[in-house]
Design a protein around this motif. Structure first.
Motif, PDB file in Angstrom:
ATOM      1  N   GLU A 262      39.826   3.226  18.865  1.00  0.00           N
ATOM      2  CA  GLU A 262      39.896   4.389  17.839  1.00  0.00           C
ATOM      3  C   GLU A 262      38.664   4.593  16.904  1.00  0.00           C
ATOM      4  O   GLU A 262      38.690   5.712  16.406  1.00  0.00           O
ATOM      5  N   THR A 263      37.599   4.121  17.591  1.00  0.00           N
ATOM      6  CA  THR A 263      36.255   4.529  16.712  1.00  0.00           C
ATOM      7  C   THR A 263      35.095   4.688  17.881  1.00  0.00           C
ATOM      8  O   THR A 263      35.472   3.847  18.633  1.00  0.00           O
TER       9      THR A 263
ATOM     10  N   GLN B 211      36.529  11.015  17.278  1.00  0.00           N
ATOM     11  CA  GLN B 211      37.698  11.315  17.405  1.00  0.00           C
ATOM     12  C   GLN B 211      37.703  12.973  17.359  1.00  0.00           C
ATOM     13  O   GLN B 211      37.269  13.667  16.372  1.00  0.00           O
ATOM     14  N   GLU B 212      38.324  13.580  18.305  1.00  0.00           N
ATOM     15  CA  GLU B 212      38.165  15.018  18.533  1.00  0.00           C
ATOM     16  C   GLU B 212      39.426  15.783  17.688  1.00  0.00           C
ATOM     17  O   GLU B 212      40.448  15.017  17.556  1.00  0.00           O
TER      18      GLU B 212
ATOM     19  N   ILE C 194      32.395   3.431  17.735  1.00  0.00           N
ATOM     20  CA  ILE C 194      31.482   2.053  18.030  1.00  0.00           C
ATOM     21  C   ILE C 194      32.392   1.143  18.890  1.00  0.00           C
ATOM     22  O   ILE C 194      31.764   0.264  19.648  1.00  0.00           O
ATOM     23  N   GLN C 195      33.565   1.181  18.760  1.00  0.00           N
ATOM     24  CA  GLN C 195      34.547   0.291  19.749  1.00  0.00           C
ATOM     25  C   GLN C 195      34.256   0.551  21.359  1.00  0.00           C
ATOM     26  O   GLN C 195      34.081   0.066  22.276  1.00  0.00           O
ATOM     27  N   LEU C 196      34.095   2.083  21.412  1.00  0.00           N
ATOM     28  CA  LEU C 196      33.802   2.434  22.796  1.00  0.00           C
ATOM     29  C   LEU C 196      32.466   2.118  23.232  1.00  0.00           C
ATOM     30  O   LEU C 196      32.342   1.729  24.523  1.00  0.00           O
ATOM     31  N   LEU C 197      31.698   2.211  22.408  1.00  0.00           N
ATOM     32  CA  LEU C 197      30.290   2.020  22.986  1.00  0.00           C
ATOM     33  C   LEU C 197      29.845   0.543  23.190  1.00  0.00           C
ATOM     34  O   LEU C 197      29.193   0.308  23.878  1.00  0.00           O
ATOM     35  N   SER C 198      30.833  -0.270  22.469  1.00  0.00           N
ATOM     36  CA  SER C 198      30.617  -1.584  22.730  1.00  0.00           C
ATOM     37  C   SER C 198      31.190  -2.054  23.857  1.00  0.00           C
ATOM     38  O   SER C 198      30.508  -2.917  24.449  1.00  0.00           O
TER      39      SER C 198
END
Length: 338
Positions: free
Chosen positions: A112-113, A149-150, A115-119
Motif C-alpha cells: 500500500e505504501t 501508487q501510480e 516504505i512497505q515495498l522498500l522494507s
C-alpha cells in the motif's frame, strides 16, 4: 646509506601508488527512462551529485536520461553487452526473459505504501532473492526506488471497474496486462516514451504511466482529462542494476557510496512524490482534469484479480514462484495478508 636510500625509495613508491589509487577516476555509464526535468529525473540528478561528492570526485556517473542510448526495454541487455555499465530503468521490462522479473518491479495490489515495498527489499530478504535471479544474467541488483501508487490516465471517465470494459490503454509488459484484461480492458504494451503520441493520435484511450506528478510533468494531462487518484493499481519500483563484472571491479568504498546514494535516492523520491502529487492534484481542476477515487468495492475487485494473477505468474518459473512466496511471507509478516 644505500639501505636508507632503498627504504626511502620503497616508501616513496608506496606513497605514489596510494595517491594513484585515490586519485584514479572511475566513470559509470547509466541509463534511465525518465526526463531530466521530471520529478524522478531531478532526484536522479541528485544521486549523480551525491556519488561524486561522497567519492571526492573519484567516482563519476554519466547519466543518460529519457532512454537516449537505447530503447527503454533494451537497457538491461545493453548493460549485459557492455554498451552501458548500469541500468536504472525497471525490472518489469525483462519479463520476457523470466516471469520472476514481474515480482521485482511490481506485485500489483500487494503493498500500500512505498516504505512497505522498500522494507521487503532491504530488510525482508528481497534484495537477496532478486540477486539470485539477476545473477543468472550476469547482473547485480544494487537497490531500488519508488515514489508511491501510480495513477491511471484516460480520455474518458474511469469511475470504477465497470469503466474498464474495452478500455484500450498503454500497459507495461507483464502481469498488469493479464489483470486488466481479466477485468475487461484491452492493454497495449508500448514503450514509456511513446505514450503522449499514442494518446494524441487516439491509438489508445489512456495509459498507465507513472505517479500523478510525473504524469503532469510529461504532459499527459494536456491530452487525457481523466485520472485515478489516489492510485490503487500499481506501485512499480525502478531498479539500479549493474553488470556484475563492473560491480565487482569497484572498490568496497565505491560500492558502499553507490548503495548509500541509492538509498538516499529512494527516500528523496518518496518525499518529493508525496509533496508533488499534492501540488499536482491542486492544478488538475484548472486544466479540466477529473480525478476519481475508486470505491472500496472496486479496489477490492482489482486486488482479488491481482492476487489471482500472482499465483498464475508464480507458476511460470521456479524463480517466479520463489519471489511470490517471498512477497507473501513478508506481507503476512507485516499484517497485509492473512
Amino acid at each position: 646509506m644505500i639501505k636508507n636510500l632503498t627504504k626511502n625509495l620503497a616508501c616513496f613508491a608506496v606513497a605514489i601508488s596510494g595517491a594513484t589509487a585515490v586519485g584514479a577516476q572511475t566513470t559509470l555509464r547509466i541509463q534511465n527512462h525518465l526526463g531530466q526535468s521530471s520529478p524522478y529525473g531531478v532526484a536522479i540528478q541528485q544521486f549523480v551529485e551525491d556519488v561524486a561528492t561522497m567519492s571526492d570526485g573519484t567516482l563519476q556517473i554519466e547519466m543518460f536520461y529519457s532512454s537516449s542510448v537505447v530503447p527503454t526495454t533494451e537497457t538491461f541487455d545493453a548493460v549485459k553487452n557492455g554498451i552501458l555499465d548500469c541500468d536504472m530503468t525497471n525490472g518489469g521490462y525483462q519479463v520476457g526473459k523470466n516471469a520472476a522479473f514481474q515480482f521485482v518491479a511490481d506485485t500489483m495490489g500487494g503493498y500500500e505504501t512505498p516504505i512497505q515495498l522498500l522494507s521487503w527489499v532491504y530488510q525482508g530478504g528481497g534484495k537477496e532473492a532478486i540477486n539470485e535471479l539477476y545473477g543468472d544474467y550476469g547482473m547485480t541488483f544494487v537497490g531500488s526506488h519508488v515514489g508511491g501508487q501510480e495513477s491511471l490516465n484516460s480520455s474518458r471517465p474511469l469511475t470504477g471497474v465497470a469503466d474498464l470494459e474495452n478500455f484500450k490503454f498503454r500497459s507495461p509488459p507483464g502481469m498488469e496486462s493479464d489483470i486488466f484484461a481479466s477485468l475487461g480492458a484491452k492493454p497495449v504494451v508500448m514503450d514509456f516514451t511513446e505514450i503522449i503520441t499514442a494518446l494524441e493520435s487516439g491509438i489508445i484511450d489512456g495509459a498507465d504511466a507513472s505517479t500523478l506528478a510525473t504524469n503532469l510533468s510529461i504532459g499527459i494531462y494536456d491530452v487525457a482529462k481523466h485520472t485515478t487518484y489516489p492510485g490503487f493499481h500499481s506501485m512499480s519500483q525502478d531498479h539500479l542494476a549493474c553488470r556484475t563484472s563492473v560491480w565487482n571491479s569497484l572498490s568496497d568504498q565505491h560500492k558502499r557510496i553507490i548503495e548509500v546514494a541509492e538509498r538516499s535516492l529512494a527516500l528523496e523520491v518518496m518525499m518529493s512524490t508525496l509533496i508533488q502529487n499534492g501540488e499536482a492534484q491542486r492544478k488538475l481542476p484548472e486544466m479540466g482534469v477529473t480525478a476519481y477515487d475508486w470505491s472500496a468495492e472496486d479496489r477490492a475487485s482489482f486486488r482479488n484479480a491481482a492476487q489471482a494473477a500472482w499465483q498464475e505468474w508464480g507458476a511460470k518459473s521456479p524463480e517466479a514462484a520463489e519471489l511470490v512466496q517471498s512477497h507473501v511471507d513478508f506481507l503476512q509478516r507485516i499484517g497485509l495478508l492473512d
